[in-house]
Write a protein that holds these residues in place. Structure first.
Motif, mmCIF file in Angstrom:
data_model
loop_
_atom_site.group_PDB
_atom_site.id
_atom_site.type_symbol
_atom_site.label_atom_id
_atom_site.label_comp_id
_atom_site.label_asym_id
_atom_site.label_seq_id
_atom_site.Cartn_x
_atom_site.Cartn_y
_atom_site.Cartn_z
ATOM 1 N N VAL A 107 0.716 -1.146 -0.164
ATOM 2 C CA VAL A 107 -0.081 -0.007 0.002
ATOM 3 C C VAL A 107 0.897 1.139 0.091
ATOM 4 C CG1 VAL A 107 -1.775 -1.213 1.293
ATOM 5 C CG2 VAL A 107 -0.146 0.257 2.555
ATOM 6 N N THR A 108 0.309 2.427 -0.579
ATOM 7 C CA THR A 108 1.097 3.745 -0.639
ATOM 8 C C THR A 108 0.496 4.578 0.678
ATOM 9 O OG1 THR A 108 1.233 3.325 -2.982
ATOM 10 C CG2 THR A 108 1.911 5.488 -2.161
ATOM 11 N N VAL A 109 1.455 5.120 1.479
ATOM 12 C CA VAL A 109 0.953 6.109 2.571
ATOM 13 C C VAL A 109 0.491 7.350 1.983
ATOM 14 C CG1 VAL A 109 1.758 7.251 4.562
ATOM 15 C CG2 VAL A 109 2.562 4.846 4.055
ATOM 16 N N LEU A 110 -0.691 7.566 2.066
ATOM 17 C CA LEU A 110 -1.154 9.165 1.776
ATOM 18 C C LEU A 110 -0.960 10.206 2.685
ATOM 19 C CD1 LEU A 110 -4.332 8.385 -0.284
ATOM 20 C CD2 LEU A 110 -1.963 8.466 -1.187
ATOM 21 N N LYS A 111 -1.382 10.026 4.051
ATOM 22 C CA LYS A 111 -1.475 10.805 5.132
ATOM 23 C C LYS A 111 -1.134 10.018 6.356
ATOM 24 C CE LYS A 111 -4.990 13.869 6.653
ATOM 25 N NZ LYS A 111 -6.251 13.896 6.564
ATOM 26 N N VAL A 112 -0.354 10.697 7.467
ATOM 27 C CA VAL A 112 -0.108 10.112 8.550
ATOM 28 C C VAL A 112 -0.657 10.604 9.596
ATOM 29 C CG1 VAL A 112 1.937 9.270 9.775
ATOM 30 C CG2 VAL A 112 2.146 9.352 7.302
ATOM 31 N N GLY A 113 -1.388 10.102 10.539
ATOM 32 C CA GLY A 113 -1.887 10.663 11.723
ATOM 33 C C GLY A 113 -1.113 9.978 12.886
ATOM 34 N N LYS A 114 -1.512 10.387 14.080
ATOM 35 C CA LYS A 114 -0.874 9.834 15.330
ATOM 36 C C LYS A 114 -1.158 8.171 15.464
ATOM 37 C CE LYS A 114 0.676 10.627 19.767
ATOM 38 N NZ LYS A 114 0.229 11.287 21.174
ATOM 39 N N PHE A 115 -2.501 7.873 15.301
ATOM 40 C CA PHE A 115 -2.710 6.343 15.431
ATOM 41 C C PHE A 115 -3.246 5.925 14.005
ATOM 42 C CE2 PHE A 115 -3.587 8.208 19.698
ATOM 43 C CZ PHE A 115 -2.382 7.881 20.394
ATOM 44 N N MET A 116 -3.696 6.756 13.098
ATOM 45 C CA MET A 116 -4.396 6.174 11.879
ATOM 46 C C MET A 116 -3.523 6.802 10.772
ATOM 47 S SD MET A 116 -6.895 4.313 13.117
ATOM 48 C CE MET A 116 -8.345 4.084 11.721
ATOM 49 N N ILE A 117 -3.543 5.897 9.601
ATOM 50 C CA ILE A 117 -2.833 6.304 8.424
ATOM 51 C C ILE A 117 -3.562 6.290 7.333
ATOM 52 C CG2 ILE A 117 -0.537 5.640 7.057
ATOM 53 C CD1 ILE A 117 0.890 5.135 9.278
ATOM 54 N N THR A 118 -3.603 7.037 6.435
ATOM 55 C CA THR A 118 -4.510 7.001 5.053
ATOM 56 C C THR A 118 -3.543 6.224 4.171
ATOM 57 O OG1 THR A 118 -5.762 8.810 6.072
ATOM 58 C CG2 THR A 118 -6.030 8.166 3.592
ATOM 59 N N VAL A 119 -4.004 5.151 3.598
ATOM 60 C CA VAL A 119 -3.312 4.488 2.785
ATOM 61 C C VAL A 119 -4.097 4.187 1.231
ATOM 62 C CG1 VAL A 119 -1.716 3.270 4.295
ATOM 63 C CG2 VAL A 119 -3.852 1.982 3.591
ATOM 64 N N ASP A 120 -3.230 3.998 0.367
ATOM 65 C CA ASP A 120 -3.918 3.755 -1.130
ATOM 66 C C ASP A 120 -3.344 2.168 -1.390
ATOM 67 O OD1 ASP A 120 -4.880 3.561 -3.506
ATOM 68 O OD2 ASP A 120 -3.810 5.283 -4.171
ATOM 69 N N THR A 121 -4.532 1.586 -1.242
ATOM 70 C CA THR A 121 -4.292 0.119 -1.551
ATOM 71 C C THR A 121 -4.463 -0.219 -3.035
ATOM 72 O OG1 THR A 121 -6.472 -0.653 -1.328
ATOM 73 C CG2 THR A 121 -5.331 -0.515 0.587
ATOM 74 N N ASN A 122 -4.700 0.553 -4.242
ATOM 75 C CA ASN A 122 -4.772 0.335 -5.444
ATOM 76 C C ASN A 122 -3.239 -0.139 -5.847
ATOM 77 O OD1 ASN A 122 -7.087 1.201 -6.835
ATOM 78 N ND2 ASN A 122 -6.730 3.147 -5.595
ATOM 79 N N HIS A 123 -3.106 -0.808 -6.841
ATOM 80 C CA HIS A 123 -1.561 -1.264 -7.219
ATOM 81 C C HIS A 123 -1.180 0.323 -7.839
ATOM 82 C CE1 HIS A 123 1.540 -2.373 -9.794
ATOM 83 N NE2 HIS A 123 1.584 -3.611 -9.094
ATOM 84 N N PRO A 124 0.414 0.617 -7.521
ATOM 85 C CA PRO A 124 0.648 1.682 -7.835
ATOM 86 C C PRO A 124 0.502 1.920 -9.622
ATOM 87 C CG PRO A 124 2.273 0.482 -6.642
ATOM 88 C CD PRO A 124 1.251 -0.364 -7.040
ATOM 89 N N LEU A 125 0.348 0.813 -10.212
ATOM 90 C CA LEU A 125 -0.030 1.170 -11.752
ATOM 91 C C LEU A 125 -1.329 0.785 -12.188
ATOM 92 C CD1 LEU A 125 3.289 -0.752 -13.080
ATOM 93 C CD2 LEU A 125 2.969 1.680 -12.638
ATOM 94 N N ALA A 126 -2.309 0.885 -11.075
ATOM 95 C CA ALA A 126 -3.718 0.955 -11.362
ATOM 96 C C ALA A 126 -4.143 1.988 -12.271
ATOM 97 C CB ALA A 126 -4.556 0.721 -10.129
ATOM 98 N N GLY A 127 -5.138 1.808 -13.114
ATOM 99 C CA GLY A 127 -5.593 2.806 -13.935
ATOM 100 C C GLY A 127 -4.902 3.365 -15.165
ATOM 101 N N GLN A 128 -3.479 2.863 -15.087
ATOM 102 C CA GLN A 128 -2.671 3.384 -16.170
ATOM 103 C C GLN A 128 -2.582 2.297 -17.511
ATOM 104 O OE1 GLN A 128 1.321 4.805 -15.597
ATOM 105 N NE2 GLN A 128 0.898 5.010 -13.363
#
Ligand SMILES: [Zn+2]
Length: 160
Positions: A107-128
């Motif tokens: 997964v690719t990290v989008l946003k980092v909080g203290k306890f929660m992290i927002t991640v993108d679980t799409n494949h890095p090449l998805a949609g291309q």
């Protein structure tokens, strides 16, 4: 020998975006050794390899549905930081691993909080739309052991 189910095809490839930017180039390392017909490669590349022989060079354009899938907005998720593996501290853009019911997933990290992290679980090449320049070096019959393992052995394949 032609590429068909239960052959091992050894090849080099250059992967480019639709705009022609190089994403990966296998010529800097060992060629890929692929056990063909066992879903070890995206569909678009398997389709293009089928029936080809050693010495052939060709290009193929792969759409997301035959590649790494469409980009899904719902694949962006917030997860507890403790579930993300691979580093102690996280920054946007880093790639981590989470365990899911389907196994490990990058997964690719989008946003980092203290306890929660927002991640993108799409494949890095998805949609291309992807372009592959492929150069076939060798095609051989797979060994029984390779077929039972579901992957190629030797250079470019699994080393046990
Ligand atoms: Zn094996």
């Amino acid at each position: 020998m032609k590429v068909t189910k239960d052959t091992v095809v050894k090849f080099h490839y250059v992967l480019k975006t639709a705009e022609g930017d190089v994403i990966e180039d296998s010529s800097k390392s060992d060629p890929i050794a692929l056990l063909f017909g066992h879903k070890n490669m995206i569909q678009g590349v398997e389709d293009a390899l089928e029936g080809k022989e050693a010495g052939e060079e060709f290009s193929v354009t792969v759409n997301p549905e035959n590649g790494y899938g469409e980009y899904l907005e719902e694949a962006i998720q917030r997860i507890p930081a403790k579930h993300l593996q691979g580093a102690k501290t996280w920054k946007p853009g880093m790639v981590g691993v989470v365990n899911t019911e389907q196994g490990q997933r990058q997964v690719t990290v989008l946003k980092v909080g203290k306890f929660m992290i927002t991640v993108d679980t799409n494949h890095p090449l998805a949609g291309q739309v992807l372009n592959f320049d492929i150069n076939i070096l060798e095609v051989r019959a797979a060994e029984e052991e390779e077929i039972s393992h579901g992957h190629a052995h030797g250079v470019g394949g699994h080393q046990h």
